[in-house]
Write a protein that holds these residues in place. Sequence first.
Motif, short mmCIF file in Angstrom:
data_model
loop_
_atom_site.label_atom_id
_atom_site.label_comp_id
_atom_site.label_asym_id
_atom_site.label_seq_id
_atom_site.Cartn_x
_atom_site.Cartn_y
_atom_site.Cartn_z
N PRO A 102 0.71 -1.32 0.03
CA PRO A 102 0.07 0.02 0.11
C PRO A 102 1.11 1.46 -0.03
N GLY A 103 1.78 1.57 0.62
CA GLY A 103 2.79 2.55 0.95
C GLY A 103 3.25 3.13 -0.48
N PRO A 104 4.04 2.13 -1.04
CA PRO A 104 4.59 2.64 -2.43
C PRO A 104 3.60 2.93 -3.37
N ALA A 105 2.40 2.14 -3.49
CA ALA A 105 1.35 2.51 -4.53
C ALA A 105 0.87 3.56 -4.14
N ILE A 106 0.61 4.20 -3.03
CA ILE A 106 0.03 5.56 -2.82
C ILE A 106 1.14 6.46 -3.40
N THR A 107 2.34 6.33 -2.93
CA THR A 107 3.29 7.32 -3.03
C THR A 107 3.66 7.49 -4.53
N SER A 108 3.39 6.38 -5.34
CA SER A 108 3.58 6.50 -6.89
C SER A 108 2.60 7.02 -7.52
N LEU A 109 1.05 7.31 -6.88
CA LEU A 109 0.26 7.93 -7.63
C LEU A 109 0.50 8.96 -8.50
N PRO A 110 1.17 10.07 -8.09
CA PRO A 110 1.70 11.47 -8.92
C PRO A 110 2.21 10.79 -10.06
N LEU A 111 3.17 9.68 -9.94
CA LEU A 111 4.04 9.41 -11.18
C LEU A 111 3.29 8.95 -12.41
N LEU A 112 2.06 8.58 -12.04
CA LEU A 112 0.97 8.30 -13.39
C LEU A 112 1.23 7.08 -13.94
N ALA A 113 2.13 6.09 -13.66
CA ALA A 113 2.28 5.01 -14.33
C ALA A 113 1.01 4.16 -14.64
N LYS A 114 0.73 3.63 -15.61
CA LYS A 114 -0.56 2.92 -16.06
C LYS A 114 -1.00 1.81 -14.83
N GLY A 115 -0.01 1.31 -14.49
CA GLY A 115 -0.42 0.04 -13.72
C GLY A 115 -0.59 0.48 -12.30
N THR A 116 -0.07 1.59 -11.91
CA THR A 116 -0.29 2.21 -10.52
C THR A 116 -1.82 2.80 -10.40
N LEU A 117 -2.14 3.26 -11.88
CA LEU A 117 -3.51 4.03 -11.58
C LEU A 117 -4.82 2.92 -11.85
N VAL A 118 -4.34 1.67 -12.05
CA VAL A 118 -5.40 0.51 -11.93
C VAL A 118 -5.13 -0.07 -10.50
N PHE A 119 -3.84 -0.23 -10.32
CA PHE A 119 -3.71 -1.01 -8.97
C PHE A 119 -4.36 -0.31 -7.71
N VAL A 120 -4.26 0.98 -7.64
CA VAL A 120 -4.54 1.72 -6.31
C VAL A 120 -6.21 1.73 -6.23
N PRO A 121 -7.02 2.12 -7.33
CA PRO A 121 -8.37 1.93 -7.20
C PRO A 121 -8.89 0.32 -6.88
N ALA A 122 -8.23 -0.53 -7.37
CA ALA A 122 -8.51 -1.82 -7.26
C ALA A 122 -8.35 -2.36 -5.50
N MET A 123 -7.23 -1.81 -5.27
CA MET A 123 -6.54 -1.69 -3.98
C MET A 123 -7.66 -1.22 -2.80
N LEU A 124 -8.23 -0.04 -3.28
CA LEU A 124 -9.16 0.73 -2.58
C LEU A 124 -10.50 0.07 -2.25
N GLY A 125 -10.64 -0.60 -3.32
CA GLY A 125 -12.04 -1.25 -3.63
C GLY A 125 -12.17 -2.60 -2.88
N GLY A 126 -10.71 -3.38 -2.75
CA GLY A 126 -10.55 -4.46 -1.89
C GLY A 126 -10.79 -3.98 -0.40
N MET A 127 -10.18 -2.79 -0.15
CA MET A 127 -10.38 -2.66 1.23
C MET A 127 -11.74 -2.29 1.59
N ILE A 128 -12.58 -1.62 0.81
CA ILE A 128 -13.81 -1.08 1.38
C ILE A 128 -14.87 -2.54 1.26
#
Lengths: 152, 160
Positions: A102-128
Amino acid sequence: MGLLVNAIAGFLFGLGLVIGGMANPAKVLNFLDLTGSWDPSLAFVMAGAVAVTFIGYKLVFRQPRPLLAARFQLPEMNQIDRRLVLGAAIFGVGWGLSGFCPGPAITSLPLLAKGTLVFVPAMLGGMILTRLITNRGLQAKTLVPARAGEAQ
Amino acid sequence: MSARLKALGEPRSIGAMTATQFTPLASTIGGVLIGIATVLLMLFNGRIAGISGIVGRLLPPYRNNDVIGAAAFILGLMTAPLGYTLATGTSVLQTVSGNVLLMVIAGLLVGIGTTYGGGCTSGHGVCGLSRLSLRSVAATAIFMMTAFVTVFVTRHILGG
C-alpha cells in the motif's frame, strides 16, 4: 499541529520509500526473486526502518502520553488468528504479483504509471469490500490506552 | 478483438524482469527516514504508521477516527516524489507492470489481504516488529513467504 505532524511524517515516509527503492516495483520483485535476479537492497530498507523504530519507540513509550494526543493508540489484539494468517497470505500474493504494497502504491500515484492507476483503485475497492463484509474496520481497530493507562 | 487484448496489456509482463542495482547505502538511508517518520507519528500523535490502516481511515464505513489526520499523512506521502525530484534534480526511477488485468487482481488481493489481516509491510513489518508483536512477526513471515512463492511461480514456472 497534529495535522502538520501527519503531513511531515507522511512526506518523510514517502521520501524514505523513494530513496530506498521501495517505490520501484521492479526492485521489490527482484528482492522477492531469491532464486533469480536477487537484489537484497530492500532488506536494508527494512533493517534501517526497524532499527530506528525499535529504539525510537522504546524512548517514546517512556513518556506517559504523546505530545499532542491524550494517549498512545496501539492494537490490543495479541492472538494469531485465522484472519491474520489468511489476510497476510493473500496480501503476499498480491505483493508478489505487482511489487506494490500500500505505501509505495499510494506514493507512486503522482508518477501516473498506468499500472499504478489501476492498482490503487482496485486496492481501495478491496479494502472497502472487506470492511463492509467483515466489519473489520469497526472491530480490529478497537484501541486501548497504552502505557498511559497502565501507569495509572 | 486484438485491439481489445492489447488494451489489457502485455500478457508476458507476468514474470517480467527488469534488472536493478544493489543499493545498500541509499536503501539504508531510506529505511532510516521511514523509521524517523514512524517514531515522529507515535511521539506526537500516538499513532501507528501503518499505511493500510491510515488509508482505511479514509474509506467507508466511516467512524470518528481522525479522518483529516489520515488525509494529511496521505497527502504528505504523495508529495514525496515531487520533493525528491526538486531536491535531487532527477526523476523517480520506476518500472511498473502495464498489464491491467494483473494489476487489478494484485490490487484487489493487497486491499483484501491487508484489511483482513489488519496490516501491511509498514504496520506489521516496521511498527509491529519494532514492538515485538507476535501477531506482526507471524504476519510478516507469512506475507514474505507467499510473496517469495508468488514470484518464484510467476518468474520461474509460468514466466520461464
